[in-house]
Design a protein around this motif. Structure first.
Motif, short mmCIF file in Angstrom:
data_model
loop_
_atom_site.label_atom_id
_atom_site.label_comp_id
_atom_site.label_asym_id
_atom_site.label_seq_id
_atom_site.Cartn_x
_atom_site.Cartn_y
_atom_site.Cartn_z
N LYS A 271 -4.53 -0.84 1.27
CA LYS A 271 -3.71 -1.95 0.97
C LYS A 271 -2.64 -1.71 -0.26
O LYS A 271 -1.59 -2.14 -0.01
CB LYS A 271 -4.55 -3.17 0.49
N ASP A 272 -3.18 -1.05 -1.47
CA ASP A 272 -2.20 -0.86 -2.09
C ASP A 272 -1.03 0.11 -1.99
O ASP A 272 0.03 0.18 -2.65
CB ASP A 272 -2.96 -0.11 -3.61
N LEU A 273 -1.08 0.80 -1.06
CA LEU A 273 -0.24 2.01 -0.34
C LEU A 273 0.57 1.14 0.37
O LEU A 273 1.90 1.43 0.74
CB LEU A 273 -0.96 3.07 0.06
N MET A 274 0.11 0.45 1.42
CA MET A 274 0.89 -0.43 2.45
C MET A 274 1.63 -1.73 2.09
O MET A 274 2.84 -1.96 2.54
CB MET A 274 -0.13 -0.79 3.87
N GLN A 275 1.20 -2.41 1.26
CA GLN A 275 1.77 -3.78 0.94
C GLN A 275 3.04 -3.65 0.40
O GLN A 275 4.05 -4.37 0.84
CB GLN A 275 0.64 -4.49 -0.28
N PRO A 276 3.33 -2.60 -0.57
CA PRO A 276 4.79 -2.30 -1.11
C PRO A 276 5.70 -2.06 -0.12
O PRO A 276 6.92 -2.48 0.00
CB PRO A 276 4.67 -1.28 -2.08
N GLU B 229 -2.00 9.42 4.88
CA GLU B 229 -1.58 10.56 4.23
C GLU B 229 -2.00 10.63 2.75
O GLU B 229 -2.17 11.73 2.29
CB GLU B 229 0.07 10.97 4.44
N ARG B 230 -2.21 9.56 2.16
CA ARG B 230 -2.56 9.54 0.53
C ARG B 230 -3.74 8.90 0.39
O ARG B 230 -4.23 9.07 -0.74
CB ARG B 230 -1.37 8.71 -0.01
N ASP B 231 -4.21 8.37 1.36
CA ASP B 231 -5.83 7.63 1.28
C ASP B 231 -6.73 8.28 2.31
O ASP B 231 -6.79 8.02 3.36
CB ASP B 231 -5.64 6.21 1.34
N ILE B 232 -7.68 8.80 1.62
CA ILE B 232 -9.09 9.49 2.51
C ILE B 232 -9.70 8.52 3.35
O ILE B 232 -10.25 8.68 4.50
CB ILE B 232 -9.67 10.32 1.78
N TYR B 233 -9.85 7.36 2.93
CA TYR B 233 -10.52 6.23 3.28
C TYR B 233 -9.96 5.50 4.52
O TYR B 233 -10.66 4.68 5.25
CB TYR B 233 -11.16 5.27 2.34
N THR B 234 -8.96 5.65 4.77
CA THR B 234 -8.06 4.98 5.80
C THR B 234 -8.43 5.28 7.23
O THR B 234 -8.57 4.62 8.02
CB THR B 234 -6.38 5.23 5.86
N GLY B 235 -8.89 6.48 7.43
CA GLY B 235 -9.47 6.66 8.57
C GLY B 235 -8.57 7.70 9.40
O GLY B 235 -7.47 8.32 8.82
N GLU C 126 -3.23 7.75 16.31
CA GLU C 126 -3.83 8.92 15.65
C GLU C 126 -2.92 9.10 14.35
O GLU C 126 -2.11 9.38 14.38
CB GLU C 126 -4.02 10.24 16.51
N LEU C 127 -3.89 9.18 13.32
CA LEU C 127 -3.40 9.34 12.08
C LEU C 127 -3.58 10.89 11.76
O LEU C 127 -2.39 11.51 10.99
CB LEU C 127 -3.71 8.34 10.96
N LYS C 128 -4.65 11.40 11.90
CA LYS C 128 -5.11 12.78 11.32
C LYS C 128 -5.57 13.51 12.68
O LYS C 128 -6.43 12.87 13.31
CB LYS C 128 -5.97 12.74 10.17
N ARG C 129 -5.38 14.74 12.52
CA ARG C 129 -5.88 15.69 13.63
C ARG C 129 -6.83 16.77 13.04
O ARG C 129 -7.04 17.82 13.72
CB ARG C 129 -4.91 15.88 14.66
N ASP C 130 -7.09 16.68 11.81
CA ASP C 130 -7.90 17.72 11.06
C ASP C 130 -9.19 17.49 11.11
O ASP C 130 -9.96 16.57 11.24
CB ASP C 130 -7.44 18.11 9.82
#
Length: 161
Positions: free
Chosen positions: A86-91, A132-138, A157-161
């Protein structure tokens, strides 16, 4: 917390079915928002550890988004986000959607309206940025697009690693 989310969902679905049997129709979005508020407030001394948003269409067919705190206080907003990112997306959402000032004359809506495709692209960009900045986003995002024609589901899909 997954257990609280499951318990709240189970309780909420039970009350939704009871409403449908009692009234013979599905619950409206404002009624659903009020029920969620009452349910959360009922547990205010031992609250569910969930971050809630209720979204749908109101009686006029316009989008309705309700955001909640832990004990059930809620407000209708034009957009919202909850969770670890939330703190990254809301702004990002505020920058793209919120009007410069509520004191602008003549008065205008405080939320900029976007065409559906641009709104979906903005949501995807916000999730990619948070992912990219929050490991808990999924690793992926399920996007539900609610319109008068029904609900459309997209997955990103956000991450493929």
């Amino acid at each position: 917390m997954q257990a609280d989310m499951k318990a709240l969902h189970k309780m909420f679905m039970s009350r939704n079915v009871t409403y449908q049997h009692s009234h013979g129709r599905p619950m409206s979005c404002p009624a659903t928002a009020q029920l969620l508020s009452n349910t959360l407030y009922h547990r205010r001394f031992f609250p569910f550890y969930t971050f809630n948003i209720c979204a749908g269409l109101d009686e006029e067919g316009r989008g309705a988004v309700y955001t909640y705190d832990a004990i059930g206080s809620y407000e209708r907003t034009g957009y919202s986000c909850q969770g670890s990112g939330k703190d990254l997306m809301q702004p990002v959402l505020d920058n793209q959607l919120k009007a410069a000032s509520p004191l602008v004359l003549p008065p205008r809506n405080s939320v900029t309206e976007l065409p559906l495709e641009q709104a979906v692209d903005l949501v995807k960009d916000a999730f990619v940025s948070a992912g990219e900045r929050d490991i808990y986003t999924g690793d992926n995002v399920e996007i539900l697009i609610i319109t008068k024609d029904g609900i459309k589901r997209e997955e990103l899909e956000l991450k493929r690693d």
